[in-house]
Design a protein around this motif. Structure first.
Motif, PDB file in Angstrom:
ATOM      1  N   GLN A  88      -2.834  -4.464  -9.066  1.00 31.76           N
ATOM      2  CA  GLN A  88      -4.176  -3.368  -8.242  1.00 31.76           C
ATOM      3  C   GLN A  88      -3.859  -1.645  -8.347  1.00 31.76           C
ATOM      4  OE1 GLN A  88      -5.790  -6.405  -9.934  1.00 31.76           O
ATOM      5  NE2 GLN A  88      -7.246  -5.788  -8.986  1.00 31.76           N
ATOM      6  N   ALA A  89      -5.115  -1.085  -8.527  1.00 34.43           N
ATOM      7  CA  ALA A  89      -5.628   0.271  -7.727  1.00 34.43           C
ATOM      8  C   ALA A  89      -6.771   0.193  -7.230  1.00 34.43           C
ATOM      9  CB  ALA A  89      -5.487   0.801  -8.868  1.00 34.43           C
ATOM     10  N   ARG A 113      -9.556   8.974  -8.453  1.00 37.06           N
ATOM     11  CA  ARG A 113      -8.557   9.141  -7.978  1.00 37.06           C
ATOM     12  C   ARG A 113      -8.134   8.063  -7.178  1.00 37.06           C
ATOM     13  NH1 ARG A 113      -5.898  13.893  -6.282  1.00 37.06           N
ATOM     14  NH2 ARG A 113      -8.136  14.845  -6.651  1.00 37.06           N
ATOM     15  N   VAL A 114      -7.021   7.661  -7.514  1.00 37.14           N
ATOM     16  CA  VAL A 114      -6.398   6.860  -7.121  1.00 37.14           C
ATOM     17  C   VAL A 114      -5.723   6.374  -5.324  1.00 37.14           C
ATOM     18  CG1 VAL A 114      -4.424   4.728  -7.086  1.00 37.14           C
ATOM     19  CG2 VAL A 114      -4.966   5.591  -8.942  1.00 37.14           C
ATOM     20  N   ILE A 115      -6.438   5.864  -4.797  1.00 39.96           N
ATOM     21  CA  ILE A 115      -6.844   6.360  -3.262  1.00 39.96           C
ATOM     22  C   ILE A 115      -5.094   4.943  -2.605  1.00 39.96           C
ATOM     23  CG2 ILE A 115      -8.742   7.313  -2.488  1.00 39.96           C
ATOM     24  CD1 ILE A 115      -9.719   4.437  -1.908  1.00 39.96           C
ATOM     25  N   SER A 116      -5.194   3.848  -3.581  1.00 38.02           N
ATOM     26  CA  SER A 116      -4.237   3.285  -2.589  1.00 38.02           C
ATOM     27  C   SER A 116      -3.540   2.394  -4.069  1.00 38.02           C
ATOM     28  CB  SER A 116      -4.672   2.310  -1.625  1.00 38.02           C
ATOM     29  OG  SER A 116      -5.621   1.661  -1.946  1.00 38.02           O
ATOM     30  N   GLU A 129     -20.115   8.115  -3.214  1.00 41.39           N
ATOM     31  CA  GLU A 129     -18.731   7.838  -3.412  1.00 41.39           C
ATOM     32  C   GLU A 129     -18.934   6.256  -3.727  1.00 41.39           C
ATOM     33  OE1 GLU A 129     -15.534  11.284  -2.281  1.00 41.39           O
ATOM     34  OE2 GLU A 129     -16.062   9.965  -0.215  1.00 41.39           O
ATOM     35  N   ALA A 130     -17.563   5.517  -4.440  1.00 38.36           N
ATOM     36  CA  ALA A 130     -17.656   4.742  -4.567  1.00 38.36           C
ATOM     37  C   ALA A 130     -16.436   4.157  -4.724  1.00 38.36           C
ATOM     38  CB  ALA A 130     -18.199   3.409  -5.009  1.00 38.36           C
ATOM     39  N   ASP A 131     -15.323   2.679  -4.200  1.00 34.22           N
ATOM     40  CA  ASP A 131     -14.968   2.284  -4.191  1.00 34.22           C
ATOM     41  C   ASP A 131     -14.685   1.511  -5.341  1.00 34.22           C
ATOM     42  OD1 ASP A 131     -13.846   4.074  -2.751  1.00 34.22           O
ATOM     43  OD2 ASP A 131     -12.848   2.864  -1.389  1.00 34.22           O
ATOM     44  N   LYS A 161      -0.425   6.138  -9.277  1.00 35.54           N
ATOM     45  CA  LYS A 161      -0.508   6.434  -8.606  1.00 35.54           C
ATOM     46  C   LYS A 161      -0.774   6.956  -7.665  1.00 35.54           C
ATOM     47  CE  LYS A 161       4.518   5.791  -9.072  1.00 35.54           C
ATOM     48  NZ  LYS A 161       5.012   4.230 -10.295  1.00 35.54           N
ATOM     49  N   VAL A 162      -1.021   6.510  -6.090  1.00 34.77           N
ATOM     50  CA  VAL A 162      -1.691   7.504  -5.102  1.00 34.77           C
ATOM     51  C   VAL A 162      -2.556   8.982  -5.673  1.00 34.77           C
ATOM     52  CG1 VAL A 162      -2.093   7.866  -2.678  1.00 34.77           C
ATOM     53  CG2 VAL A 162      -1.575   5.771  -3.546  1.00 34.77           C
ATOM     54  N   GLY A 163      -3.007   9.379  -5.496  1.00 34.28           N
ATOM     55  CA  GLY A 163      -3.274  11.139  -5.902  1.00 34.28           C
ATOM     56  C   GLY A 163      -3.837  10.941  -7.293  1.00 34.28           C
TER      57      GLY A 163
END
Length: 140
Positions: free
Chosen positions: A17-18, A9-12, A41-43, A53-55
């Motif tokens: 960049q995402a 999931r895109v968080i920002s 979890e990892a980013d 987009k976010v979400g």
């Protein structure tokens, strides 16, 4: 292993960049390519080539060959430095072998750290966004 695909999931987003958060798999536990939040979890920050987009839930791909090459470089080069340092230092004694191995191994590590920005620009070592699997409800 040809490709490693994950969804997250895109968080920002910021510029091109995402930041994508995903659930870590077994393969992820030995790799430090992403920022790890916890054991599950990892980013990872990637180019937002699909204008997600976010979400949004997106699919991310990392070429298997790139992972193997990156692992060989990050582990093989310092190991080679260690072996060469020990071989050269052993001509003068055990203490010189140990010191030579540690110094050359450390030197190779810091050399790779210095070259990391150059490696990070190479496409074969970068994960890429390949598909938007689900748009977030607020984005339609």
């Amino acid at each position: 292993m040809d490709e490693l695909c994950r969804s997250g999931r895109v968080i920002s987003t910021e510029g091109e960049q995402a930041l994508v958060r995903f659930v870590r798999s077994e393969a992820c536990f030995h790799c430090n390519a992403c920022f790890t939040l916890n054991a599950h979890e990892a980013d990872i920050e990637i180019s937002n080539t699909l204008c997600a987009k976010v979400g949004d839930i997106v699919s991310i791909e990392l070429k298997g060959g790139g992972m193997v090459q990156a692992s060989l470089i990050m582990y093989g080069v310092p190991l080679l430095g260690l072996l060469i340092g020990v071989a050269v230092g052993s001509q003068w004694g055990d203490l010189y072998a140990a010191v030579g191995g540690i110094l050359l191994c450390s030197g190779m590590y810091f050399l790779l750290r210095g070259l990391e920005p150059r490696f990070s620009r190479m496409d074969k070592f970068k994960p890429r966004m390949i598909e938007i699997l689900q748009r977030s409800e607020e984005n339609g």
